[in-house]
Scaffold this motif. Structure first.
Motif, short mmCIF file in Angstrom:
data_model
loop_
_atom_site.label_atom_id
_atom_site.label_comp_id
_atom_site.label_asym_id
_atom_site.label_seq_id
_atom_site.Cartn_x
_atom_site.Cartn_y
_atom_site.Cartn_z
N THR A 63 -5.40 5.60 4.17
CA THR A 63 -4.54 4.44 4.37
C THR A 63 -4.95 3.65 5.60
O THR A 63 -4.98 2.41 5.59
CB THR A 63 -3.07 4.88 4.49
OG1 THR A 63 -2.69 5.57 3.29
CG2 THR A 63 -2.15 3.68 4.68
N VAL B 267 3.53 -0.87 3.99
CA VAL B 267 3.07 0.48 3.70
C VAL B 267 4.29 1.34 3.41
O VAL B 267 5.17 1.48 4.26
CB VAL B 267 2.26 1.09 4.86
CG1 VAL B 267 1.81 2.50 4.50
CG2 VAL B 267 1.05 0.22 5.20
N ASN C 205 -4.19 2.97 -1.65
CA ASN C 205 -4.51 3.26 -0.26
C ASN C 205 -5.92 3.81 -0.09
O ASN C 205 -6.46 3.81 1.02
CB ASN C 205 -3.49 4.24 0.33
CG ASN C 205 -3.68 5.66 -0.19
OD1 ASN C 205 -3.89 5.88 -1.38
ND2 ASN C 205 -3.59 6.63 0.70
N ILE D 54 0.86 -1.19 0.00
CA ILE D 54 0.00 0.00 0.00
C ILE D 54 0.89 1.23 0.00
O ILE D 54 1.75 1.38 0.87
CB ILE D 54 -0.92 0.01 1.24
CG1 ILE D 54 -1.80 -1.25 1.25
CG2 ILE D 54 -1.78 1.27 1.27
CD1 ILE D 54 -2.54 -1.46 2.57
N ASN E 271 1.36 5.25 0.34
CA ASN E 271 0.72 6.42 0.93
C ASN E 271 1.42 7.70 0.50
O ASN E 271 2.65 7.78 0.47
CB ASN E 271 0.77 6.34 2.46
CG ASN E 271 0.16 7.56 3.14
OD1 ASN E 271 -1.06 7.66 3.27
ND2 ASN E 271 0.99 8.51 3.57
#
Length: 358
Positions: free
Chosen positions: A19, A38, A153, A10, A12
């Motif tokens: 997120t 992330v 996200n 993901i 961000n």
């Protein structure tokens, strides 16, 4: 393994609230062997500290009770959630496996992953491709995986979304990439992406069934072969990463998914769309603006032209550029009438830069 390991990546940039909502849904999914990464793309709003605070249980999660999809992310998962934190350089070398292993047994039982979250801080805003490539390099350095999933996200996922993709991947094999059905977040029965088509003669992609409601779709196969996958949600097996490579960072934002889909297709591999794997997307949120904006108008045009010139055969290249150029006067008049004059200058600059970047 019955359930080979999957990494869910993901990316961000500023939108840490999106997120967190995405993470709250992903960490409930029912696939039993996955780890979440992330990557923060050097957000100027201190996003990484907010994400850490959420994982530590120091930040409340709020979800509008009126949102239809609230059940996918609420009530909040128990905290703290163990995590490791790396800067880009350490992550790309595979991180600290000893530290990660020490955290495996401390995951709250309500969370369906047995691994800590991996937070990675980029040193610069590297765009969509560059930010995701940091995570991909980390995963390749570790080597302990079957596939990766790139997930926007600004999405939430159904509990079985990952399992559905992996079940079909197990059946159809490693020599393909896979996507799922994507709905509009704020209109949950309305389809945004249901497989993709690419026309080489006009240099354009098309989302199949876009704008249709689920009840309007009748008797379609569960799995379809396509030639374009949006990287809002895509599963890429290790085999494909090793054969096709990383995402092309020269695009920065937009069209990198077409470029990768095209490279997969031209390499003789397949692209499959899995309709039973469903997620919801806040369309336009990844750029922090509406879907049509000065930012998106520039980068979409710039990268479309760049792709046409760099990837298509000469005849298709010439026809695509001719049709694109011929369509602009009418489009520009429409933009002007609607008060979107900024799109005109952005597209002109994007066209010029697209030619110049090849």
């Amino acid at each position: 393994m019955k359930y080979p390991k999957v990494y869910i990546v993901i990316l961000n940039y500023n939108n840490w609230t999106d997120t967190i909502e995405c993470l709250e849904s992903v960490l409930r999914n029912d696939y039993p062997n996955y780890q979440v990464i992330v990557v923060d793309n050097k957000s100027p709003n201190n996003s990484m500290e907010y994400l850490k605070a959420w994982a530590e249980g120091k930040l409340d999660v709020w979800v509008n009770p009126a949102i239809t999809l609230r059940g996918l992310t609420f009530p909040p998962l128990p905290k703290p959630i163990p995590y490791v934190f790396y800067f880009k350089e350490e992550a790309e070398k595979g991180g600290n496996l000893e530290l990660e292993n020490r955290l495996v047994n401390s995951i709250p039982p309500e969370i369906t992953s047995k691994y800590p979250i991996v937070f990675i801080q980029s040193r610069h805003n590297l765009g969509f491709a560059g930010g995701n490539n940091i995570a991909i390099k980390y995963v390749l350095s570790k080597g302990d995986f079957d596939s990766i999933i790139l997930l926007n996200n600004d999405t939430v996922v159904r509990k079985n979304s990952i399992s559905e993709l992996m079940n079909i991947k197990k059946k159809y094999g490693d020599k393909a990439i896979y996507s799922g059905r994507i709905f509009y977040y704020h209109d949950p029965q309305k389809i945004w992406y249901d497989g993709g088509h690419f026309n080489e003669w006009i240099g354009r992609t098309k989302h199949l069934n876009m704008g249709k409601y689920l009840h309007e779709i009748k008797n379609e196969p569960k799995v379809e072969e396509v030639i374009f996958i949006t990287f809002c949600f895509v599963l890429i097996p290790k085999f494909i990463l090793q054969k096709v490579g990383l995402l092309d960072e020269s695009y920065f934002m937009y069209v990198e998914d077409l470029d990768y889909s095209y490279r997969v297709w031209k390499s003789g591999y397949k692209l499959y769309h899995v309709k039973s794997s469903e997620i919801w997307h806040k369309v336009g949120a990844s750029s922090g603006e509406e879907e049509i904006s000065e930012f998106s108008a520039y980068w979409m045009m710039r990268n479309r032209v760049k792709f046409i010139i760099s990837k298509l055969a000469l005849s298709k290249k010439l026809i695509s550029l001719l049709l694109l150029t011929a369509s602009r006067p009418i489009k520009f008049v429409q933009y002007y009438i609607r008060g979107n004059k900024f799109i005109i200058s952005a597209q002109i600059k994007g066209f010029i830069d697209g030619i110049g970047k090849n």
